[in-house]
Design an enzyme around this catalytic site. Structure first.
Site, PDB file in Angstrom:
ATOM      1  N   TYR A  95       0.850  -1.194   0.000  1.00 16.75           N
ATOM      2  CA  TYR A  95       0.000   0.000   0.000  1.00 16.75           C
ATOM      3  C   TYR A  95       0.878   1.235   0.000  1.00 16.75           C
ATOM      4  O   TYR A  95       1.891   1.306   0.700  1.00 16.75           O
ATOM      5  CB  TYR A  95      -0.915   0.024   1.224  1.00 16.75           C
ATOM      6  CG  TYR A  95      -1.741   1.290   1.320  1.00 16.75           C
ATOM      7  CD1 TYR A  95      -2.988   1.363   0.715  1.00 16.75           C
ATOM      8  CD2 TYR A  95      -1.260   2.417   1.982  1.00 16.75           C
ATOM      9  CE1 TYR A  95      -3.741   2.525   0.777  1.00 16.75           C
ATOM     10  CE2 TYR A  95      -2.006   3.584   2.043  1.00 16.75           C
ATOM     11  CZ  TYR A  95      -3.248   3.631   1.439  1.00 16.75           C
ATOM     12  OH  TYR A  95      -3.984   4.782   1.492  1.00 16.75           O
ATOM     13  N   GLU A 112      -3.407   7.681  -4.170  1.00 14.07           N
ATOM     14  CA  GLU A 112      -3.484   6.438  -3.401  1.00 14.07           C
ATOM     15  C   GLU A 112      -3.340   5.245  -4.329  1.00 14.07           C
ATOM     16  O   GLU A 112      -4.090   5.112  -5.301  1.00 14.07           O
ATOM     17  CB  GLU A 112      -4.812   6.350  -2.668  1.00 14.07           C
ATOM     18  CG  GLU A 112      -4.894   5.128  -1.771  1.00 14.07           C
ATOM     19  CD  GLU A 112      -6.323   4.759  -1.437  1.00 14.07           C
ATOM     20  OE1 GLU A 112      -6.527   4.079  -0.429  1.00 14.07           O
ATOM     21  OE2 GLU A 112      -7.234   5.140  -2.181  1.00 14.07           O
TER      22      GLU A 112
END
Length: 405
Positions: free
Chosen positions: A142, A229
Site C-alpha cells: 500500500y 493512493e
C-alpha cells in the site's frame, strides 16, 4: 481498495480531529488515472477503456493473456467495486474472465447502476469499463500521498502489506504503517524515497523502486493533487513496482491551471444538483437532512447548520451563494433549497443588502406560497427552533435575514 486513507492517519495518531468543512475535489476514473500516471513514468498495467460493447470486444482481444483472460473493471467515482452489486442482480463490479465471457458480462455492466458501500443505496451509473491485462503479481503493498493537517504539507504513507484489508490492518497493527512527512518547499529527497522503498520491503531493485516513489510524488506535486493512493502497489515476478490500482484526487482551486485534467470530469458520477450549482459558481453540497439551507456566507452557513442541529433539525444541504451573488444565482439557490427541503427550507443571509432587491422580493413571494415566512432579527435561535419544531410535518419555506435589511 482503500478509499479513505485518512483512516491511516487517524490510527497512526498523526492527525487531529477534523471539522466539517466544504471540500470539493475532482476525481477521475481509474483508466484516466492510469494514463496520467504513465506520463510521469509510473508503471501501470496495460488496459483500454470501453464505452460500448464493440469497444469491449476489441479491447478484450487486445488485452487477453496466454490463458485468454482479461479483467473487467467498472468505472465509477467510488470504492468497493469488487464487492459491490448491480441493481440488475449481477454481483461484483470487477471480474476476471475469458474473452468469450467478457461480452456477456459487459452487457450486464454497461449502462447499469452499481451499488457499493461508498455509493449509498442509489449507486452510481457504469458508463465505462476498463479492460485491463491480467497481471501476475508476486506481492501487494500500500502507498499513498496525502495532505496532513499536523505537518501542514504532504505525507507519504506506506505499508508492506496491501489489498482490500488495509483498513483492518491499519486498525489492528498501526505500527506497520510507515509515515514520512515531505517538506512542500523542497519536495521529496533521495533519502526519503529510499526510506519508503525499504519500508515497503521491496524484493527487486530498491533504487528503481525509490524512483517510482519519486515519480508518484512528482505527479502529486505537478498536478495539484490532494491525494494519490495506490492500492495495491504490487511487485511483478521480476520485482518491478506496478501501480495496479490507484485513486487520484485534485484540488478544485487549481482548475485554472490544470485544464486538461479537469476536462476529464465525468458529471454523470456527480450529484446533478452539485453539477447545476457549480455552473453558476454556487458553493453547494447535498446532505441527508430535511431542512434546506440557502445562506450568504460560508461561516454563517456553518453556524446555521449548527443551530438547526442544536434544535433537533437536520440540514439537507450546504449552500453558500457568496457575497456578490447575482439575481440569477439567488433565484437558482432558492430552487435548490426548495428541492432539498423535504419538510422545510431555511434561508439565512448575513446581509441581504448585497443581494438584488428583486431577488429578495421573489424569496418572500416563494415563502408566502410555502405558507411560512420568518424574518430573523437579533434573536435568531428561537426562530430556527420554531422552524425545526413546528414544520417537521409540513412543507415550509423560511427566509431569514438580519435587521439591517
Amino acid at each position: 481498495m482503500l478509499r479513505s486513507p485518512q483512516t491511516l492517519l487517524r490510527y497512526g495518531q498523526t492527525a487531529a480531529l477534523t471539522q466539517l468543512q466544504q471540500l470539493r475535489f475532482l476525481n477521475v476514473h481509474e483508466y484516466q488515472g492510469a494514463e496520467l500516471m504513465s506520463k510521469f513514468g509510473i508503471n501501470v498495467p496495460p488496459g483500454k477503456p470501453a464505452f460500448s460493447l464493440d469497444d469491449v470486444k476489441k479491447a478484450a482481444e487486445a488485452m487477453k493473456d496466454e490463458n485468454n483472460q482479461v479483467v473487467l473493471k467498472s468505472q465509477i467515482y467510488a470504492g468497493g467495486r469488487g464487492l459491490g452489486k448491480f441493481t440488475n442482480g449481477l454481483q461484483g463490479g470487477v471480474h476476471i474472465c475469458t474473452v468469450d465471457r467478457a461480452l456477456d458480462l459487459a452487457k450486464q455492466m454497461l449502462g447499469q447502476t452499481l451499488v457499493t458501500k461508498q455509493t449509498g443505496p442509489a449507486g452510481k451509473p457504469v458508463n465505462t469499463l476498463y479492460i485491463a491485462k491480467k497481471m501476475k503479481l508476486k506481492r501487494e503493498m500500500y502507498f499513498a500521498i496525502l495532505l496532513d493537517r499536523k505537518t501542514a504539507g504532504p505525507v507519504m504513507i506506506g505499508c508492506s502489506e496491501g489489498g482490500t484489508s488495509i483498513e483492518d490492518l491499519a486498525e489492528k497493527f498501526p505500527e506497520k504503517i510507515i509515515k514520512i512527512p515531505v517538506d512542500i518547499r523542497t519536495g521529496i529527497t533521495d533519502e526519503q524515497a529510499m526510506q519508503m522503498a525499504k519500508g515497503l520491503a521491496v524484493t527487486g531493485d530498491v533504487n528503481a523502486a525509490a524512483q517510482q516513489i519519486k515519480n508518484l510524488y512528482k505527479l502529486f506535486a505537478s498536478c495539484d493533487c490532494t491525494m494519490v493512493e495506490v492500492n495495491p502497489l504490487a511487485e511483478d515476478a521480476a520485482g518491478n513496482l506496478i501501480a495496479a490500482d490507484a485513486k487520484l484526487g485534485f484540488d478544485d482551486n487549481a482548475a485554472y491551471r490544470q485544464k486538461e485534467i479537469f476536462a476529464l470530469k465525468d458529471e454523470s458520477q456527480i450529484d446533478p444538483r452539485e453539477v447545476a450549482a457549480s455552473k453558476y459558481d454556487l458553493n453547494y453540497i447535498g446532505l441527508d437532512g430535511n431542512i434546506g439551507c440557502m445562506v450568504n456566507g460560508a461561516g454563517l452557513a456553518m453556524a446555521t447548520m449548527d443551530i438547526i442541529k442544536l434544535h433537533g433539525g437536520s440540514p439537507a444541504n450546504f449552500l453558500d451563494v457568496g457575497g456578490n451573488a447575482s439575481e440569477q444565482q439567488v433565484t437558482l439557490s432558492q430552487l435548490h433549497g426548495m428541492q432539498d427541503a423535504h419538510h422545510a427550507c431555511l434561508h439565512a443571509a448575513c446581509d441581504v443588502s448585497c443581494c438584488p432587491r428583486c431577488s429578495w422580493g421573489q424569496a418572500c413571494h416563494l415563502a408566502h406560497q410555502w405558507a411560512c415566512f420568518v424574518h430573523f432579527g437579533p434573536s435568531t435561535m428561537p426562530s430556527i427552533h420554531a422552524v425545526c419544531i413546528r414544520h417537521k410535518q409540513r412543507n415550509a419555506f423560511v427566509v431569514s435575514g438580519l435587521t439591517s435589511c
